[in-house]
Write a protein that holds these residues in place. Structure first.
Motif, PDB file in Angstrom:
ATOM      1  N   LYS A  22       0.831  -1.207   0.000  1.00  0.00           N
ATOM      2  CA  LYS A  22       0.000   0.000   0.000  1.00  0.00           C
ATOM      3  C   LYS A  22       0.869   1.261   0.000  1.00  0.00           C
ATOM      4  CE  LYS A  22      -3.230   2.529   2.928  1.00  0.00           C
ATOM      5  NZ  LYS A  22      -3.807   2.581   4.271  1.00  0.00           N
ATOM      6  N   LYS A  23       1.847   1.319   0.887  1.00  0.00           N
ATOM      7  CA  LYS A  23       2.685   2.513   1.009  1.00  0.00           C
ATOM      8  C   LYS A  23       3.579   2.698  -0.215  1.00  0.00           C
ATOM      9  CE  LYS A  23       1.369   3.980   5.022  1.00  0.00           C
ATOM     10  NZ  LYS A  23       0.865   5.313   5.288  1.00  0.00           N
ATOM     11  N   LEU A  24       4.217   1.621  -0.667  1.00  0.00           N
ATOM     12  CA  LEU A  24       5.082   1.735  -1.840  1.00  0.00           C
ATOM     13  C   LEU A  24       4.265   1.837  -3.121  1.00  0.00           C
ATOM     14  CD1 LEU A  24       8.014  -0.655  -0.927  1.00  0.00           C
ATOM     15  CD2 LEU A  24       7.986   1.822  -0.898  1.00  0.00           C
ATOM     16  N   LYS A  26       2.265   4.074  -3.635  1.00  0.00           N
ATOM     17  CA  LYS A  26       2.289   5.507  -3.954  1.00  0.00           C
ATOM     18  C   LYS A  26       3.350   5.819  -5.002  1.00  0.00           C
ATOM     19  CE  LYS A  26       1.078   7.209   0.660  1.00  0.00           C
ATOM     20  NZ  LYS A  26       1.595   8.018   1.784  1.00  0.00           N
ATOM     21  N   LEU A  27       4.377   4.979  -5.072  1.00  0.00           N
ATOM     22  CA  LEU A  27       5.476   5.211  -6.005  1.00  0.00           C
ATOM     23  C   LEU A  27       5.150   4.734  -7.416  1.00  0.00           C
ATOM     24  CD1 LEU A  27       8.437   4.089  -3.721  1.00  0.00           C
ATOM     25  CD2 LEU A  27       7.511   6.391  -4.008  1.00  0.00           C
ATOM     26  N   ASP A  28       4.022   4.022  -7.577  1.00  0.00           N
ATOM     27  CA  ASP A  28       3.638   3.513  -8.897  1.00  0.00           C
ATOM     28  C   ASP A  28       3.468   4.635  -9.914  1.00  0.00           C
ATOM     29  OD1 ASP A  28       3.740   0.864  -8.244  1.00  0.00           O
ATOM     30  OD2 ASP A  28       1.600   0.668  -7.822  1.00  0.00           O
ATOM     31  N   LYS A  29       3.068   5.812  -9.447  1.00  0.00           N
ATOM     32  CA  LYS A  29       2.863   6.928 -10.375  1.00  0.00           C
ATOM     33  C   LYS A  29       4.175   7.399 -10.998  1.00  0.00           C
ATOM     34  CE  LYS A  29       3.001  10.251  -6.591  1.00  0.00           C
ATOM     35  NZ  LYS A  29       2.217  11.080  -5.724  1.00  0.00           N
ATOM     36  N   PHE A  30       5.304   7.044 -10.381  1.00  0.00           N
ATOM     37  CA  PHE A  30       6.598   7.453 -10.891  1.00  0.00           C
ATOM     38  C   PHE A  30       7.192   6.455 -11.886  1.00  0.00           C
ATOM     39  CE2 PHE A  30       6.669   9.245  -6.458  1.00  0.00           C
ATOM     40  CZ  PHE A  30       6.458  10.552  -6.833  1.00  0.00           C
ATOM     41  N   PHE A  31       6.846   5.181 -11.739  1.00  0.00           N
ATOM     42  CA  PHE A  31       7.515   4.130 -12.490  1.00  0.00           C
ATOM     43  C   PHE A  31       6.577   3.388 -13.428  1.00  0.00           C
ATOM     44  CE2 PHE A  31       9.906   4.577  -8.527  1.00  0.00           C
ATOM     45  CZ  PHE A  31      11.178   4.781  -9.033  1.00  0.00           C
ATOM     46  N   ARG A  32       7.172   2.708 -14.388  1.00  0.00           N
ATOM     47  CA  ARG A  32       6.402   1.817 -15.245  1.00  0.00           C
ATOM     48  C   ARG A  32       6.091   0.547 -14.476  1.00  0.00           C
ATOM     49  NH1 ARG A  32       8.636   2.516 -21.330  1.00  0.00           N
ATOM     50  NH2 ARG A  32       8.694   4.777 -21.250  1.00  0.00           N
ATOM     51  N   GLN A  33       5.145  -0.234 -14.987  1.00  0.00           N
ATOM     52  CA  GLN A  33       4.704  -1.431 -14.270  1.00  0.00           C
ATOM     53  C   GLN A  33       5.780  -2.503 -14.182  1.00  0.00           C
ATOM     54  OE1 GLN A  33       1.114  -2.634 -16.247  1.00  0.00           O
ATOM     55  NE2 GLN A  33      -0.159  -1.401 -14.887  1.00  0.00           N
ATOM     56  N   ASP A  34       6.713  -2.546 -15.138  1.00  0.00           N
ATOM     57  CA  ASP A  34       7.718  -3.605 -15.143  1.00  0.00           C
ATOM     58  C   ASP A  34       8.996  -3.235 -14.380  1.00  0.00           C
ATOM     59  OD1 ASP A  34       8.489  -1.686 -16.953  1.00  0.00           O
ATOM     60  OD2 ASP A  34       9.219  -3.119 -18.449  1.00  0.00           O
ATOM     61  N   ALA A  36      11.452  -3.116 -11.429  1.00  0.00           N
ATOM     62  CA  ALA A  36      11.665  -3.990 -10.266  1.00  0.00           C
ATOM     63  C   ALA A  36      11.956  -3.154  -9.023  1.00  0.00           C
ATOM     64  CB  ALA A  36      12.828  -4.932 -10.528  1.00  0.00           C
ATOM     65  N   CYS A  37      11.469  -3.630  -7.894  1.00  0.00           N
ATOM     66  CA  CYS A  37      11.707  -2.972  -6.612  1.00  0.00           C
ATOM     67  C   CYS A  37      11.904  -4.065  -5.560  1.00  0.00           C
ATOM     68  CB  CYS A  37      10.532  -2.081  -6.244  1.00  0.00           C
ATOM     69  SG  CYS A  37      10.684  -1.320  -4.615  1.00  0.00           S
ATOM     70  N   THR A  38      13.042  -4.036  -4.879  1.00  0.00           N
ATOM     71  CA  THR A  38      13.326  -5.022  -3.843  1.00  0.00           C
ATOM     72  C   THR A  38      13.190  -4.361  -2.484  1.00  0.00           C
ATOM     73  OG1 THR A  38      14.887  -6.107  -5.318  1.00  0.00           O
ATOM     74  CG2 THR A  38      15.013  -6.673  -2.990  1.00  0.00           C
ATOM     75  N   VAL A  39      12.388  -4.977  -1.626  1.00  0.00           N
ATOM     76  CA  VAL A  39      12.157  -4.467  -0.278  1.00  0.00           C
ATOM     77  C   VAL A  39      12.640  -5.530   0.701  1.00  0.00           C
ATOM     78  CG1 VAL A  39      10.443  -3.666   1.375  1.00  0.00           C
ATOM     79  CG2 VAL A  39      10.129  -3.204  -1.055  1.00  0.00           C
ATOM     80  N   LEU A  76       8.623   6.323   6.727  1.00  0.00           N
ATOM     81  CA  LEU A  76       9.791   7.173   6.554  1.00  0.00           C
ATOM     82  C   LEU A  76      10.545   6.859   5.266  1.00  0.00           C
ATOM     83  CD1 LEU A  76      11.142   7.217  10.219  1.00  0.00           C
ATOM     84  CD2 LEU A  76      10.008   9.085   9.000  1.00  0.00           C
ATOM     85  N   VAL A  77      10.659   5.583   4.929  1.00  0.00           N
ATOM     86  CA  VAL A  77      11.427   5.206   3.739  1.00  0.00           C
ATOM     87  C   VAL A  77      10.708   5.657   2.470  1.00  0.00           C
ATOM     88  CG1 VAL A  77      10.606   2.849   3.197  1.00  0.00           C
ATOM     89  CG2 VAL A  77      12.995   3.412   2.912  1.00  0.00           C
ATOM     90  N   VAL A  78       9.378   5.667   2.477  1.00  0.00           N
ATOM     91  CA  VAL A  78       8.629   6.142   1.304  1.00  0.00           C
ATOM     92  C   VAL A  78       8.913   7.624   1.072  1.00  0.00           C
ATOM     93  CG1 VAL A  78       6.320   6.588   0.388  1.00  0.00           C
ATOM     94  CG2 VAL A  78       6.841   4.378   1.418  1.00  0.00           C
ATOM     95  N   ASP A  79       8.966   8.410   2.147  1.00  0.00           N
ATOM     96  CA  ASP A  79       9.276   9.839   2.026  1.00  0.00           C
ATOM     97  C   ASP A  79      10.670  10.061   1.439  1.00  0.00           C
ATOM     98  OD1 ASP A  79       6.812  10.424   3.125  1.00  0.00           O
ATOM     99  OD2 ASP A  79       7.595  10.739   5.157  1.00  0.00           O
ATOM    100  N   VAL A  80      11.641   9.282   1.899  1.00  0.00           N
ATOM    101  CA  VAL A  80      13.015   9.416   1.410  1.00  0.00           C
ATOM    102  C   VAL A  80      13.083   9.063  -0.074  1.00  0.00           C
ATOM    103  CG1 VAL A  80      15.360   8.487   1.610  1.00  0.00           C
ATOM    104  CG2 VAL A  80      14.048   9.023   3.663  1.00  0.00           C
TER     105      VAL A  80
END
Length: 177
Positions: A22-24, A26-34, A36-39, A76-80
């Motif tokens: 849910k929190k990350l 929010k970052l979908d608007k910045f990136f394409r669907q493909d 990769a993001c490692t958490v 906090l990490v989402v803000d950064v």
């Protein structure tokens, strides 16, 4: 974004996974669907740490936060990450680089004047590179009271950097062969 969530010393429950998504999200608007993001979620003693890594062309957007509450660390990490993305966007536009990982809508959006700050180098320092071992460089770094030290590696002859890490350990950066 394609999220990969990893737990170290912690089990990733459905609630925790949903909160990260849910929190990350929010970052979908910045990136394409493909993209990769490692958490990586981890715990050590009473501290909860989250590390987010998003490889994009030419660089890696990465942030980590550590607090006593995992949910607070996630916030906090989402803000950064959002701040880093805004800075990186300006760099992409200024250099007219291709930005394959970012969405077109994000790149075309107008940016506030306040966020339009230029990177300014306030001080330039020249150093004499002396050949030494990484251990000697760490000692020199401690003597001058800095968090990093640039030196010429006596074994390879190449420029290296030692730096201070958390928990009183050191890191070494050396160029690839």
């Amino acid at each position: 974004m394609k999220l990969t969530i990893i737990g170290r010393n912690i089990s990733v429950t459905d609630g925790l996974r949903n909160m990260v998504e849910k929190k990350l999200g929010k970052l979908d608007k910045f990136f394409r669907q493909d993209t990769a993001c490692t958490v990586t979620l981890s715990t050590q003693k009473d501290m909860h740490k989250i590390e987010v890594t998003i490889p994009v062309k030419g660089t890696v957007i990465r942030a980590e936060q550590e607090t006593e509450d995992m949910y607070q660390s996630i916030d906090l990490v989402v803000d950064v990450i959002e701040r880093q993305i805004q800075k990186y966007r300006k760099k992409i536009i200024d250099r007219r680089q291709s930005a394959l990982a970012f969405s077109e809508a994000f790149l075309e959006k107008e940016q506030d004047k306040a966020e339009d700050a230029e990177i300014r180098i306030l001080r330039t320092k020249q150093i004499d590179l002396k050949p030494m071992t990484p251990e000697e460089a760490c000692l020199q770094m401690e003597l001058v009271g800095h968090s990093f030290f640039v030196f010429q590696n006596g074994d390879s002859g190449k420029v290296n950097v030692v730096y201070k890490r958390k928990e009183n350990s050191y890191g070494l950066i050396e160029p690839e062969e």
